[in-house]
Design a protein around this motif. Structure first.
Motif, PDB file in Angstrom:
ATOM      1  N   SER A  46      -7.978   2.912  -2.632  1.00 52.21           N
ATOM      2  CA  SER A  46      -7.862   3.927  -1.604  1.00 52.21           C
ATOM      3  C   SER A  46      -6.385   4.283  -1.390  1.00 52.21           C
ATOM      4  O   SER A  46      -6.300   5.503  -0.908  1.00 52.21           O
ATOM      5  CB  SER A  46      -8.410   3.387  -0.326  1.00 52.21           C
ATOM      6  OG  SER A  46      -7.549   2.550   0.250  1.00 52.21           O
ATOM      7  N   ALA A  47      -5.249   3.660  -1.705  1.00 56.89           N
ATOM      8  CA  ALA A  47      -4.115   3.994  -1.636  1.00 56.89           C
ATOM      9  C   ALA A  47      -3.595   5.026  -2.846  1.00 56.89           C
ATOM     10  O   ALA A  47      -2.860   5.798  -2.691  1.00 56.89           O
ATOM     11  CB  ALA A  47      -3.001   2.999  -1.290  1.00 56.89           C
TER      12      ALA A  47
ATOM     13  N   ARG B 235       1.051   4.357  -2.680  1.00 55.46           N
ATOM     14  CA  ARG B 235       0.590   5.725  -2.050  1.00 55.46           C
ATOM     15  C   ARG B 235       2.004   6.707  -2.912  1.00 55.46           C
ATOM     16  O   ARG B 235       1.590   7.754  -3.045  1.00 55.46           O
ATOM     17  CB  ARG B 235       0.806   5.847  -0.910  1.00 55.46           C
ATOM     18  CG  ARG B 235      -0.779   5.690  -0.394  1.00 55.46           C
ATOM     19  CD  ARG B 235      -0.701   6.133   1.147  1.00 55.46           C
ATOM     20  NE  ARG B 235      -0.051   5.096   2.077  1.00 55.46           N
ATOM     21  CZ  ARG B 235      -0.630   3.910   2.774  1.00 55.46           C
ATOM     22  NH1 ARG B 235      -1.642   3.774   2.545  1.00 55.46           N
ATOM     23  NH2 ARG B 235       0.253   3.322   3.394  1.00 55.46           N
TER      24      ARG B 235
ATOM     25  N   PRO C 270      -6.864  -1.572  -2.248  1.00 54.64           N
ATOM     26  CA  PRO C 270      -5.641  -0.826  -2.692  1.00 54.64           C
ATOM     27  C   PRO C 270      -5.940   0.240  -3.565  1.00 54.64           C
ATOM     28  O   PRO C 270      -5.082   1.330  -3.592  1.00 54.64           O
ATOM     29  CB  PRO C 270      -5.123  -1.779  -3.616  1.00 54.64           C
ATOM     30  CG  PRO C 270      -5.895  -2.796  -4.248  1.00 54.64           C
ATOM     31  CD  PRO C 270      -7.392  -2.843  -2.946  1.00 54.64           C
TER      32      PRO C 270
ATOM     33  N   PRO D 190      -7.607   8.345  -2.687  1.00 62.86           N
ATOM     34  CA  PRO D 190      -8.607   8.131  -1.410  1.00 62.86           C
ATOM     35  C   PRO D 190      -9.697   8.932  -1.640  1.00 62.86           C
ATOM     36  O   PRO D 190     -10.722   8.460  -1.311  1.00 62.86           O
ATOM     37  CB  PRO D 190      -7.707   8.993  -0.475  1.00 62.86           C
ATOM     38  CG  PRO D 190      -6.345   8.942  -1.065  1.00 62.86           C
ATOM     39  CD  PRO D 190      -6.332   8.755  -2.414  1.00 62.86           C
TER      40      PRO D 190
ATOM     41  N   MET E 299       0.952  -1.223   0.025  1.00 58.48           N
ATOM     42  CA  MET E 299      -0.005   0.064   0.037  1.00 58.48           C
ATOM     43  C   MET E 299       0.833   1.404   0.011  1.00 58.48           C
ATOM     44  O   MET E 299       0.427   2.289  -0.539  1.00 58.48           O
ATOM     45  CB  MET E 299      -0.860   0.093   1.423  1.00 58.48           C
ATOM     46  CG  MET E 299      -2.041  -1.140   1.176  1.00 58.48           C
ATOM     47  SD  MET E 299      -3.232  -1.242   0.034  1.00 58.48           S
ATOM     48  CE  MET E 299      -4.353   0.477   0.623  1.00 58.48           C
ATOM     49  N   GLU E 300       2.083   1.213   0.759  1.00 58.22           N
ATOM     50  CA  GLU E 300       2.919   2.402   0.686  1.00 58.22           C
ATOM     51  C   GLU E 300       3.555   2.604  -0.462  1.00 58.22           C
ATOM     52  O   GLU E 300       3.655   3.609  -1.124  1.00 58.22           O
ATOM     53  CB  GLU E 300       3.980   2.183   1.789  1.00 58.22           C
ATOM     54  CG  GLU E 300       4.910   3.197   1.869  1.00 58.22           C
ATOM     55  CD  GLU E 300       4.409   4.677   2.247  1.00 58.22           C
ATOM     56  OE1 GLU E 300       4.862   5.616   2.085  1.00 58.22           O
ATOM     57  OE2 GLU E 300       3.129   4.497   2.999  1.00 58.22           O
TER      58      GLU E 300
END
Length: 674
Positions: free
Chosen positions: A488-489, A395, A486, A492, A391-392
């Motif tokens: 949402s990363a 992002r 995923p 959002p 997820m990072e």
């Protein structure tokens, strides 16, 4: 030119005028069917109607029956070639439209006109095979009034009566028939399969699919049609919590995600093991027809939804299935728990199904996973840590959310992670699940709908096809299956607010919407959605259960469909007796003008004047002149009175009106011959 055309229409013979009016009504009936008919059928119908109109305007003879027979044979063959059958909804409607169009070329007698009328009525009903929306109903109401006007006009006497007069009579007919229609709608028993419009087995509907190719969900974002409506009992959950669960896809063949094809026997497969806690969310869903055998419900729903007429079951993947496709609008109640857990909490053999990846696909993604596992920093990483790392990466790695990322190739995950770095929700979810499996973390894809918008007019939440979404579920030891979105990363706003990607508008739509203030456009749309929803709830979703509840309110202890029949028959008998009583009353209270005429005829016959029992006033006056001496004092008054009686009924509209009360008073003052 327009004035010349209107003048020409006004001077047409009555037959030509009436034919043109009927052709316009038929065109209106057929117009909503254009999207459902083969292109050749729509073109043929338009050509035939224009040809028939030209023949009417130019007063040309109709084609011979041999021409019609040839066209009929060709069109039947074309129908069979198009649909591979002459049976079924689509082929049947095509044939009906062809027959109606060709029949207009055979309008030689009143009998032919009546055949066209009733074919048009039937064709009008076929519009509801494809759509039962409020717009369709309104358009068919206009068509009904047009057909009734044409039918009344065909029964009017010779001459050139104005069409508005026929339309007025047709309006009164429809108004008088409306109460009977309402009674039949409310009380006629809805007994499946006799009631309702079945879905055609050969036609599909838009919406979610049982499989997912990368790019398929993005196509739904172009569809602004409504998938379902939701009414919550009490406060609605946060929009970010509105996940309506659809098909769960666990098997990947390299290009397409499919339902689970397990290598393990059923007894070894992972159970649902659903555990719920916290406050429940109670709600009702009105689901649009989708021709799919599943119900869309909020995660997670432990108890069977209340849906009459369907056998419903939950799979081990928490998807609720029905025993047959949803081909009509349905409404059901459910209770869901946003706080839940499911799936095995300890490793079992069948979790291998959620680790399998096809050989030879996405080599760079597999290499990325291998490098991550060899990284000393992640030597002791577990499933939750791998999720956080992925997820990072989403992002901070420069990835973006787009409706049109282009066509992905064979290795879709490689293209997303390393080349394009952009995608729609299914690109992101698919690439994420492939990476999780490569990291030895069981994962699968869940499709459905996420979010929606609240309509402030009626309080319903509206979920559209463009809200279709794909997310991931990852298995974690001690917790079971856990939802991970995923998208949402990457974006959002897609999950937490009303933000959605929208398809670009065309030039015409953009110009039209540019003239309307955005706030007004949103309010108008909310009102229209509320009106449509009211139509769905009160008319389309008027079920047998609602009928029986009506009987309960009327005092029936345990109502059944037999009680509906008894009540309906009782009302029909009461209406029939009322009509008979009205007829008897009217027979004794006839037209006052006719009563005056009969009184005058009776008195003259008693005076010895020989009159026909059906003579109108002018004929009676002439017979009186032939049998009486014009010099008699009684003759002149009687003669003038009979002519005035005729004038009262048949005088031109601009003439000075004569009141019946005046004629009645003069009748009583007349001196009758002895």
């Amino acid at each position: 030119m327009l004035k010349t055309a209107l003048h020409h229409l006004r001077t047409l013979p009555r037959d030509s005028r009436d034919t043109l009016f009927m052709l316009v009504v038929i065109a209106w009936v057929l117009l909503p069917q254009v999207a459902n008919l083969p292109l050749w059928c729509s073109g043929l119908a338009a050509t035939v109607l224009l040809w028939r109109g030209w023949l009417a305007v130019t007063v040309q003879p109709l084609p011979s029956r041999w021409w019609l027979l040839g066209l009929l044979i060709v069109t039947v063959a074309a129908t069979y070639t198009t649909h591979k059958t002459l049976l079924g909804r689509d082929a049947g409607v095509t044939l009906i439209v062809v027959l109606l169009a060709l029949k207009t070329l055979e309008l030689r007698a009143k009998r032919d006109a009546f055949v066209v009328f009733f074919l048009s009525f039937f064709t009008m009903l076929t519009n509801f095979f494809f759509s039962q929306s409020l717009l369709t109903a309104a358009a068919m109401l206009v068509a009904l009034m047009g057909l009734l006007t044409a039918l009344v006009n065909a029964h009017m006497p010779v001459g050139r009566p104005p069409l508005w007069q026929a339309a007025k009579t047709a309006g009164w007919m429809a108004l008088l028939g409306a109460p009977i229609m309402v009674v039949l709608f409310v009380l006629f028993p809805r007994m499946a399969p006799l009631w309702g419009v079945p879905g055609d087995a050969m036609s599909g509907r838009s919406g979610l699919s049982a499989t997912m190719q990368v790019g398929s969900v993005a196509s739904l974002a172009l569809d602004d049609s409504i998938a379902l409506r939701v009414r919550f009992e009490g406060a609605a959950p946060q929009q970010s919590a509105l996940y309506f669960r659809g098909p769960v896809l666990s098997t990947f063949d390299g290009r397409e995600w499919l339902p689970l094809r397990s290598a393990f026997p059923p007894r070894m497969q992972a159970p649902a093991n659903l555990q719920v806690q916290g406050a429940a969310v109670n709600y009702q869903i009105t689901l649009e027809p989708n021709n799919r055998p599943w119900l869309l419900l909020l995660d997670a729903t432990p108890n069977k939804p209340s849906l009459v007429g369907f056998d419903v079951r939950m799979t081990s993947e928490l998807q609720w299935l029905t025993d047959r496709p949803i081909a009509d609008l349905v409404r059901y109640s459910a209770q869901s728990y946003p706080d839940f857990s499911h799936g095995p909490v300890r490793p079992i053999a069948s979790l291998q199904d959620y680790l399998d990846l096809p050989a030879g696909f996405n080599p760079r993604t597999l290499l990325l996973a291998a490098e991550m596992r060899r990284d000393p920093r992640y030597a002791k990483a577990d499933g939750a840590q791998w999720i956080a790392i992925a997820m990072e990466r989403l992002r901070t790695g420069g990835y973006s959310y787009t409706l049109d990322p282009g066509v992905f190739g064979r290795d879709s995950a490689d293209e997303f992670w390393f080349d394009r770095r952009e995608g729609f929700c299914e690109h992101i979810a698919s690439s994420f699940v492939i990476l999780m499996r490569a990291l030895n973390v069981p994962a699968r894809i869940v499709t459905g709908y996420q979010g929606g918008e609240s309509n402030v007019v009626d309080g319903f939440w509206i979920v559209r096809q463009r809200d279709a979404h794909a997310w991931a579920e990852v298995w974690l030891a001690g917790r079971g299956w856990v939802r991970v979105d995923p998208t949402s990363a990457v974006a959002p706003g897609r999950i937490g607010t009303l933000q959605r990607l929208a398809a670009p508008q065309g030039a015409i739509a953009g110009a039209l919407l540019g003239t309307i203030p955005p706030a007004l456009a949103l309010n108008l749309r909310a009102v229209w959605d509320a009106v449509n929803n009211s139509w769905n709830q009160r008319v389309l979703n008027y079920t047998q259960g609602k009928q029986l509840n009506l009987l309960k309110n009327l005092g029936f202890a345990s109502p059944s469909w037999e009680d509906l029949i008894y009540l309906l028959c009782g009302i029909l008998v009461a209406v029939s007796l009322t009509g008979a009583a009205w007829t008897l009353w009217e027979r004794h209270h006839r037209d006052p003008w006719l009563r005056l005429l009969d009184t005058a005829r009776t008195r003259l016959q008693k005076a010895g004047v020989k009159l026909s029992p059906t003579s109108p006033p002018r004929e009676m006056a002439e017979q009186l002149r032939q049998q009486m001496d014009p010099e008699q004092t009684e003759f002149k008054a009687l003669y003038d009175w009979l002519l005035r009686l005729e004038t009262q009924r048949y005088a031109a509209p601009h003439a000075q009106p004569i009141r019946l009360a005046t004629l009645q008073r003069e009748l009583n003052q007349l001196v009758w011959p002895k």
